[in-house]
Motif scaffolding. Structure first.
Motif, PDB file in Angstrom:
ATOM      1  N   ILE A 145       0.860  -1.177   0.000  1.00 10.73           N
ATOM      2  CA  ILE A 145       0.000   0.000   0.000  1.00 10.73           C
ATOM      3  C   ILE A 145       0.895   1.225   0.000  1.00 10.73           C
ATOM      4  O   ILE A 145       1.809   1.335   0.813  1.00 10.73           O
ATOM      5  CB  ILE A 145      -0.898   0.014   1.253  1.00 10.73           C
ATOM      6  N   GLN A 147       1.828   4.722   0.971  1.00  6.06           N
ATOM      7  CA  GLN A 147       1.474   5.616   2.065  1.00  6.06           C
ATOM      8  C   GLN A 147       2.060   7.001   1.806  1.00  6.06           C
ATOM      9  O   GLN A 147       3.210   7.127   1.415  1.00  6.06           O
ATOM     10  CB  GLN A 147       2.012   5.078   3.394  1.00  6.06           C
ATOM     11  N   ILE A 156      -4.556   4.783   6.577  1.00  8.84           N
ATOM     12  CA  ILE A 156      -3.775   3.598   6.209  1.00  8.84           C
ATOM     13  C   ILE A 156      -4.627   2.349   6.393  1.00  8.84           C
ATOM     14  O   ILE A 156      -4.654   1.463   5.544  1.00  8.84           O
ATOM     15  CB  ILE A 156      -2.472   3.518   7.038  1.00  8.84           C
ATOM     16  N   ARG A 157      -5.367   2.276   7.511  1.00  5.81           N
ATOM     17  CA  ARG A 157      -6.245   1.123   7.752  1.00  5.81           C
ATOM     18  C   ARG A 157      -7.326   1.024   6.677  1.00  5.81           C
ATOM     19  O   ARG A 157      -7.642  -0.048   6.196  1.00  5.81           O
ATOM     20  CB  ARG A 157      -6.888   1.224   9.137  1.00  5.81           C
ATOM     21  N   ARG A 160      -5.858  -0.351   3.586  1.00  5.02           N
ATOM     22  CA  ARG A 160      -5.593  -1.791   3.759  1.00  5.02           C
ATOM     23  C   ARG A 160      -6.894  -2.589   3.665  1.00  5.02           C
ATOM     24  O   ARG A 160      -6.935  -3.638   3.032  1.00  5.02           O
ATOM     25  CB  ARG A 160      -4.913  -2.036   5.115  1.00  5.02           C
ATOM     26  N   GLN A 163      -7.896  -2.924   0.141  1.00  4.74           N
ATOM     27  CA  GLN A 163      -7.084  -3.934  -0.532  1.00  4.74           C
ATOM     28  C   GLN A 163      -7.544  -5.342  -0.145  1.00  4.74           C
ATOM     29  O   GLN A 163      -7.590  -6.236  -0.978  1.00  4.74           O
ATOM     30  CB  GLN A 163      -5.608  -3.746  -0.177  1.00  4.74           C
ATOM     31  N   LEU A 164      -7.934  -5.535   1.111  1.00  2.00           N
ATOM     32  CA  LEU A 164      -8.358  -6.857   1.582  1.00  2.00           C
ATOM     33  C   LEU A 164      -9.686  -7.299   0.983  1.00  2.00           C
ATOM     34  O   LEU A 164     -10.004  -8.485   0.998  1.00  2.00           O
ATOM     35  CB  LEU A 164      -8.447  -6.876   3.112  1.00  2.00           C
TER      36      LEU A 164
END
Length: 194
Positions: A145, A147, A156-157, A160, A163-164
């Motif tokens: 990722i 940043q 950031i979470r 993520r 992406q998940l």
């Protein structure tokens, strides 16, 4: 007829060279395994040896082939073995680079010397004492990722989590995983109201 007899020894000497240099001490469980080894040996060892009596610009079989290639007829058959083997060192964060792409491995491989078997579709990584790991070359490329300097932990979470969403559903939920707030409180992180 005499031309054939005079070249017969040259042709057979190549077989003798391969037999005496590539095969001693080796055993193979199949003809395919033998072919893979011979192709690797030809490309990585035999093609790189220095030849006496040739100028520096083509003093290895590999360099001589580049000079002679334009005079050869094309082959219509596929390669015998579509697999090659290379040595790599896995980074401290468990990543290995193959053909310019990164692949994430189990952390037990971190900082270890490994052998990578590379085919058109996948790579298989082996190291002494560890179970082999296979990665799909198209589907399992490591994509970190990105940043930005000003990104907050929540941004950031969120990136993520986005992406998940593309990951197989059975891998998204870990019954042993704690909520992120438990980690935040463990390090004394508190949300700053804006």
């Amino acid at each position: 007829m005499s031309v054939i007899l005079r070249s017969k020894g040259k042709v057979e000497s190549g077989v003798k060279y391969l037999k005496n240099n590539a095969l001693p001490g080796k055993s193979f469980s199949s003809i395919k395994e033998l072919n893979v080894w011979i192709e690797y040996w030809c490309r990585a060892i035999s093609d790189e040896r220095k030849l006496d009596g040739f100028p520096e610009e083509f003093n290895t079989p590999k360099l001589r082939f580049l000079v002679e290639k334009s005079h050869l007829r094309p082959i219509q058959l596929p390669r015998i073995a579509g697999v090659r083997f290379e040595q790599r060192k896995v980074s401290a964060d468990g990543l290995v680079r193959v053909d310019g792409e990164l692949y994430s491995l189990d952390m037990s491989f971190a900082s270890k010397e490994v052998q990578v078997q590379i085919s058109d579709k996948c790579i298989t990584i082996t190291a002494p004492g560890l179970p082999p790991q296979t990665r799909d070359r198209a589907q399992q490329v490591y994509k970190p990722i990105e940043q930005k300097i000003g990104d907050t932990a929540n941004q950031i979470r969120a990136a993520r989590l986005l992406q998940l969403q593309h990951v197989n559903k059975e891998y998204q939920n870990n019954p042993l995983q704690r909520p992120l707030s438990a980690y935040d409180s463990a390090i004394g992180y508190t949300k700053v109201q804006q």
